[in-house]
Design a protein around this motif. Structure first.
Motif, PDB file in Angstrom:
ATOM      1  N   PRO A  64       0.831  -1.209   0.000  1.00  0.00           N
ATOM      2  CA  PRO A  64       0.000   0.000   0.000  1.00  0.00           C
ATOM      3  C   PRO A  64       0.863   1.255   0.000  1.00  0.00           C
ATOM      4  O   PRO A  64       1.821   1.363   0.772  1.00  0.00           O
ATOM      5  CB  PRO A  64      -0.805  -0.131   1.297  1.00  0.00           C
ATOM      6  CG  PRO A  64       0.050  -0.978   2.187  1.00  0.00           C
ATOM      7  CD  PRO A  64       0.763  -1.937   1.283  1.00  0.00           C
ATOM      8  N   PHE A  65       0.536   2.184  -0.872  1.00  0.00           N
ATOM      9  CA  PHE A  65       1.344   3.388  -1.011  1.00  0.00           C
ATOM     10  C   PHE A  65       0.410   4.539  -1.373  1.00  0.00           C
ATOM     11  O   PHE A  65      -0.239   4.517  -2.420  1.00  0.00           O
ATOM     12  CB  PHE A  65       2.390   3.184  -2.117  1.00  0.00           C
ATOM     13  CG  PHE A  65       3.453   4.237  -2.140  1.00  0.00           C
ATOM     14  CD1 PHE A  65       4.580   4.121  -1.356  1.00  0.00           C
ATOM     15  CD2 PHE A  65       3.319   5.365  -2.939  1.00  0.00           C
ATOM     16  CE1 PHE A  65       5.575   5.096  -1.361  1.00  0.00           C
ATOM     17  CE2 PHE A  65       4.301   6.342  -2.961  1.00  0.00           C
ATOM     18  CZ  PHE A  65       5.429   6.202  -2.166  1.00  0.00           C
ATOM     19  N   PHE A  66       0.317   5.516  -0.476  1.00  0.00           N
ATOM     20  CA  PHE A  66      -0.590   6.637  -0.730  1.00  0.00           C
ATOM     21  C   PHE A  66      -0.016   7.565  -1.801  1.00  0.00           C
ATOM     22  O   PHE A  66       1.178   7.880  -1.803  1.00  0.00           O
ATOM     23  CB  PHE A  66      -0.840   7.423   0.556  1.00  0.00           C
ATOM     24  CG  PHE A  66      -1.933   6.845   1.403  1.00  0.00           C
ATOM     25  CD1 PHE A  66      -3.269   7.123   1.124  1.00  0.00           C
ATOM     26  CD2 PHE A  66      -1.641   6.010   2.473  1.00  0.00           C
ATOM     27  CE1 PHE A  66      -4.285   6.588   1.898  1.00  0.00           C
ATOM     28  CE2 PHE A  66      -2.648   5.472   3.251  1.00  0.00           C
ATOM     29  CZ  PHE A  66      -3.971   5.759   2.964  1.00  0.00           C
ATOM     30  N   GLU A  67      -0.880   7.988  -2.705  1.00  0.00           N
ATOM     31  CA  GLU A  67      -0.519   8.947  -3.737  1.00  0.00           C
ATOM     32  C   GLU A  67      -1.682   9.902  -3.924  1.00  0.00           C
ATOM     33  O   GLU A  67      -2.804   9.478  -4.214  1.00  0.00           O
ATOM     34  CB  GLU A  67      -0.199   8.239  -5.049  1.00  0.00           C
ATOM     35  CG  GLU A  67       0.331   9.164  -6.120  1.00  0.00           C
ATOM     36  CD  GLU A  67       0.812   8.408  -7.337  1.00  0.00           C
ATOM     37  OE1 GLU A  67       1.729   8.912  -8.000  1.00  0.00           O
ATOM     38  OE2 GLU A  67       0.280   7.329  -7.634  1.00  0.00           O
ATOM     39  N   ASN A  68      -1.407  11.198  -3.675  1.00  0.00           N
ATOM     40  CA  ASN A  68      -2.461  12.223  -3.723  1.00  0.00           C
ATOM     41  C   ASN A  68      -3.639  11.875  -2.828  1.00  0.00           C
ATOM     42  O   ASN A  68      -4.782  12.194  -3.131  1.00  0.00           O
ATOM     43  CB  ASN A  68      -2.939  12.443  -5.157  1.00  0.00           C
ATOM     44  CG  ASN A  68      -1.972  13.301  -5.952  1.00  0.00           C
ATOM     45  OD1 ASN A  68      -0.808  13.418  -5.612  1.00  0.00           O
ATOM     46  ND2 ASN A  68      -2.461  13.899  -7.019  1.00  0.00           N
ATOM     47  N   GLY A  69      -3.334  11.172  -1.742  1.00  0.00           N
ATOM     48  CA  GLY A  69      -4.376  10.898  -0.751  1.00  0.00           C
ATOM     49  C   GLY A  69      -5.125   9.602  -0.922  1.00  0.00           C
ATOM     50  O   GLY A  69      -6.081   9.342  -0.172  1.00  0.00           O
ATOM     51  N   TYR A  70      -4.715   8.721  -1.860  1.00  0.00           N
ATOM     52  CA  TYR A  70      -5.436   7.468  -2.109  1.00  0.00           C
ATOM     53  C   TYR A  70      -4.473   6.288  -2.093  1.00  0.00           C
ATOM     54  O   TYR A  70      -3.310   6.409  -2.456  1.00  0.00           O
ATOM     55  CB  TYR A  70      -6.145   7.501  -3.470  1.00  0.00           C
ATOM     56  CG  TYR A  70      -6.998   8.717  -3.692  1.00  0.00           C
ATOM     57  CD1 TYR A  70      -8.197   8.887  -3.020  1.00  0.00           C
ATOM     58  CD2 TYR A  70      -6.594   9.717  -4.572  1.00  0.00           C
ATOM     59  CE1 TYR A  70      -8.978  10.012  -3.212  1.00  0.00           C
ATOM     60  CE2 TYR A  70      -7.364  10.850  -4.777  1.00  0.00           C
ATOM     61  CZ  TYR A  70      -8.554  10.987  -4.089  1.00  0.00           C
ATOM     62  OH  TYR A  70      -9.320  12.105  -4.280  1.00  0.00           O
ATOM     63  N   ASP A  86      -4.829   7.388 -11.250  1.00  0.00           N
ATOM     64  CA  ASP A  86      -3.885   7.965 -12.201  1.00  0.00           C
ATOM     65  C   ASP A  86      -3.672   9.422 -11.823  1.00  0.00           C
ATOM     66  O   ASP A  86      -4.551  10.269 -12.037  1.00  0.00           O
ATOM     67  CB  ASP A  86      -4.455   7.846 -13.623  1.00  0.00           C
ATOM     68  CG  ASP A  86      -3.471   8.322 -14.683  1.00  0.00           C
ATOM     69  OD1 ASP A  86      -2.611   9.161 -14.372  1.00  0.00           O
ATOM     70  OD2 ASP A  86      -3.589   7.875 -15.840  1.00  0.00           O
ATOM     71  N   ASN A  87      -2.489   9.726 -11.242  1.00  0.00           N
ATOM     72  CA  ASN A  87      -2.266  11.085 -10.751  1.00  0.00           C
ATOM     73  C   ASN A  87      -2.003  12.071 -11.883  1.00  0.00           C
ATOM     74  O   ASN A  87      -2.109  13.280 -11.698  1.00  0.00           O
ATOM     75  CB  ASN A  87      -1.112  11.117  -9.740  1.00  0.00           C
ATOM     76  CG  ASN A  87       0.235  10.827 -10.383  1.00  0.00           C
ATOM     77  OD1 ASN A  87       0.298  10.217 -11.439  1.00  0.00           O
ATOM     78  ND2 ASN A  87       1.297  11.246  -9.728  1.00  0.00           N
ATOM     79  N   VAL A  88      -1.657  11.578 -13.081  1.00  0.00           N
ATOM     80  CA  VAL A  88      -1.454  12.464 -14.225  1.00  0.00           C
ATOM     81  C   VAL A  88      -2.798  12.971 -14.748  1.00  0.00           C
ATOM     82  O   VAL A  88      -2.994  14.172 -14.956  1.00  0.00           O
ATOM     83  CB  VAL A  88      -0.672  11.747 -15.339  1.00  0.00           C
ATOM     84  CG1 VAL A  88      -0.560  12.641 -16.570  1.00  0.00           C
ATOM     85  CG2 VAL A  88       0.708  11.337 -14.843  1.00  0.00           C
ATOM     86  N   GLU A  89      -3.727  12.056 -14.933  1.00  0.00           N
ATOM     87  CA  GLU A  89      -5.056  12.417 -15.431  1.00  0.00           C
ATOM     88  C   GLU A  89      -6.019  12.790 -14.304  1.00  0.00           C
ATOM     89  O   GLU A  89      -7.124  13.260 -14.572  1.00  0.00           O
ATOM     90  CB  GLU A  89      -5.646  11.254 -16.244  1.00  0.00           C
ATOM     91  CG  GLU A  89      -4.806  10.841 -17.445  1.00  0.00           C
ATOM     92  CD  GLU A  89      -4.755  11.922 -18.505  1.00  0.00           C
ATOM     93  OE1 GLU A  89      -5.663  12.784 -18.528  1.00  0.00           O
ATOM     94  OE2 GLU A  89      -3.803  11.918 -19.310  1.00  0.00           O
ATOM     95  N   ASP A  90      -5.593  12.537 -13.039  1.00  0.00           N
ATOM     96  CA  ASP A  90      -6.439  12.814 -11.874  1.00  0.00           C
ATOM     97  C   ASP A  90      -7.776  12.091 -11.997  1.00  0.00           C
ATOM     98  O   ASP A  90      -8.848  12.688 -11.911  1.00  0.00           O
ATOM     99  CB  ASP A  90      -6.657  14.321 -11.709  1.00  0.00           C
ATOM    100  CG  ASP A  90      -7.255  14.664 -10.340  1.00  0.00           C
ATOM    101  OD1 ASP A  90      -7.050  13.889  -9.386  1.00  0.00           O
ATOM    102  OD2 ASP A  90      -7.957  15.698 -10.234  1.00  0.00           O
ATOM    103  N   ILE A  91      -7.691  10.776 -12.186  1.00  0.00           N
ATOM    104  CA  ILE A  91      -8.892   9.977 -12.396  1.00  0.00           C
ATOM    105  C   ILE A  91      -8.649   8.569 -11.859  1.00  0.00           C
ATOM    106  O   ILE A  91      -7.510   8.108 -11.771  1.00  0.00           O
ATOM    107  CB  ILE A  91      -9.254   9.944 -13.900  1.00  0.00           C
ATOM    108  CG1 ILE A  91     -10.720   9.559 -14.105  1.00  0.00           C
ATOM    109  CG2 ILE A  91      -8.333   9.007 -14.686  1.00  0.00           C
ATOM    110  CD1 ILE A  91     -11.202   9.797 -15.516  1.00  0.00           C
ATOM    111  N   PHE A  92      -9.718   7.887 -11.452  1.00  0.00           N
ATOM    112  CA  PHE A  92      -9.635   6.513 -10.972  1.00  0.00           C
ATOM    113  C   PHE A  92      -9.847   5.549 -12.129  1.00  0.00           C
ATOM    114  O   PHE A  92     -10.531   5.874 -13.109  1.00  0.00           O
ATOM    115  CB  PHE A  92     -10.685   6.266  -9.896  1.00  0.00           C
ATOM    116  CG  PHE A  92     -10.627   7.237  -8.753  1.00  0.00           C
ATOM    117  CD1 PHE A  92      -9.588   7.181  -7.837  1.00  0.00           C
ATOM    118  CD2 PHE A  92     -11.613   8.201  -8.595  1.00  0.00           C
ATOM    119  CE1 PHE A  92      -9.531   8.089  -6.787  1.00  0.00           C
ATOM    120  CE2 PHE A  92     -11.559   9.107  -7.554  1.00  0.00           C
ATOM    121  CZ  PHE A  92     -10.514   9.054  -6.649  1.00  0.00           C
TER     122      PHE A  92
END
Length: 304
Positions: free
Chosen positions: A240-246, A276-282
């Motif tokens: 588990p690794f948080f990225e932008n809060g998820y 996806d932190n580039v597109e800011d979408i799940f």
């Protein structure tokens, strides 16, 4: 066969090679048969076809090269940007240089060398890992016997003693460490910051770390306080690794996403779920092949 064209569809390099690609160090690699050569961005040959593979040039101006030796199999050395062999091919394994040192091995023993190819210390290790991340600075994770682990610096000096059953690299100032069968966290001064009381522990990200107790995974802060309860199944292959809060979590072989306070953002009903932190979408997949995308306002659409 591969080649290169420009935006006007003009052929710059004829499509007749086994492999060709642009490298991060501003060279073009071309492979024909079992040997590779390098071109500059003006398509001029700078290193002739002589080696099986040529690694990336680092700040030290050196890159690994690989040859096939009839007696020893594949051997590795280092060349400069003029194609001159600065360190001869005598290693069974060789990594890129990092801040003036590189990891190499002979006879399954790993050690550090400098840019002249000289061994930095007399110590050899059965396991030796490069820092990889800037935060670890010049700390190299290693083991002398595959049983006890510690850290050395880029001079070969022991900075974290070989007292641990297992160790991981530092993130956010702390490293997961296993001692007497239990996991905790230490700092770079080898001080125990979070007691050894977990069945497993992962690296910190965004001030939280996944830890395991009785096969269930939860998340703690840097004080060791449980922020997200032990509610999820432990998964040895997924950390588990948080990225932008998820981050991903799993329950009964289904995965979803939670935020940093434990709210379920994507229900745990998928084979794959991520952010996806580039597109800011799940993104999610029920079968591991077909993907659906979910925006933060709940809009869903399928990949075409």
């Amino acid at each position: 066969k591969k080649g290169i064209i420009n935006l006007r569809n003009e052929v710059l390099i004829e499509a007749k090679f086994n492999d060709i690609y642009f490298r991060r160090d501003d060279y073009i690699s071309i492979k024909s048969g079992k040997q590779a050569c390098l071109l500059n961005l003006n398509f001029q040959e700078v290193i002739a076809k002589k080696y099986q593979n040529i690694g990336l040039f680092t700040a030290e101006g050196l890159a690994t090269f690989e040859i096939n030796d009839d007696e020893y199999g594949y051997l590795y050395g280092y060349i400069n940007k003029y194609g001159e062999e600065i360190i001869p091919a005598k290693f069974e394994y060789a990594e890129d240089f990092y801040k003036g040192v590189a990891i190499v091995s002979i006879d399954e023993e790993y050690f550090l060398i400098n840019v002249r190819g000289n061994r930095i210390s007399t110590n050899s290790f059965t396991y030796l890992a490069s820092p990889r991340m800037e935060e670890n600075e010049n700390l190299f994770l290693c083991s002398k016997d595959d049983v006890f682990f510690g850290f050395i610096d880029n001079t070969g000096k022991e900075v974290i003693p070989f007292d641990y059953d297992e160790l991981n690299l530092f993130t956010e100032g702390l490293a997961p460490a296993k001692k007497d069968g239990q996991w905790g966290f230490i700092d770079k001064n080898n001080k125990t910051i979070i007691d050894f009381k977990f069945d497993n522990a992962h690296q910190f990200s965004e001030n939280l770390a996944g830890v395991v107790k009785d096969t269930k995974e939860g998340f703690i802060n840097k004080k060791g306080e449980v922020i997200i309860p032990f509610s999820y199944d432990s998964n040895n292959w997924s950390h588990p690794f948080f990225e932008n809060g998820y981050t991903n979590v799993e329950l009964q072989n289904k995965v979803g996403l939670i935020d940093k306070v434990g709210n379920i953002i994507i229900p745990l009903e998928y084979e794959i779920a991520g952010y996806d932190n580039v597109e800011d979408i799940f993104f999610v997949s029920e079968n591991g092949r077909d993907f659906q995308y979910i925006s933060k306002d709940g809009l869903k659409y399928w990949e075409d």
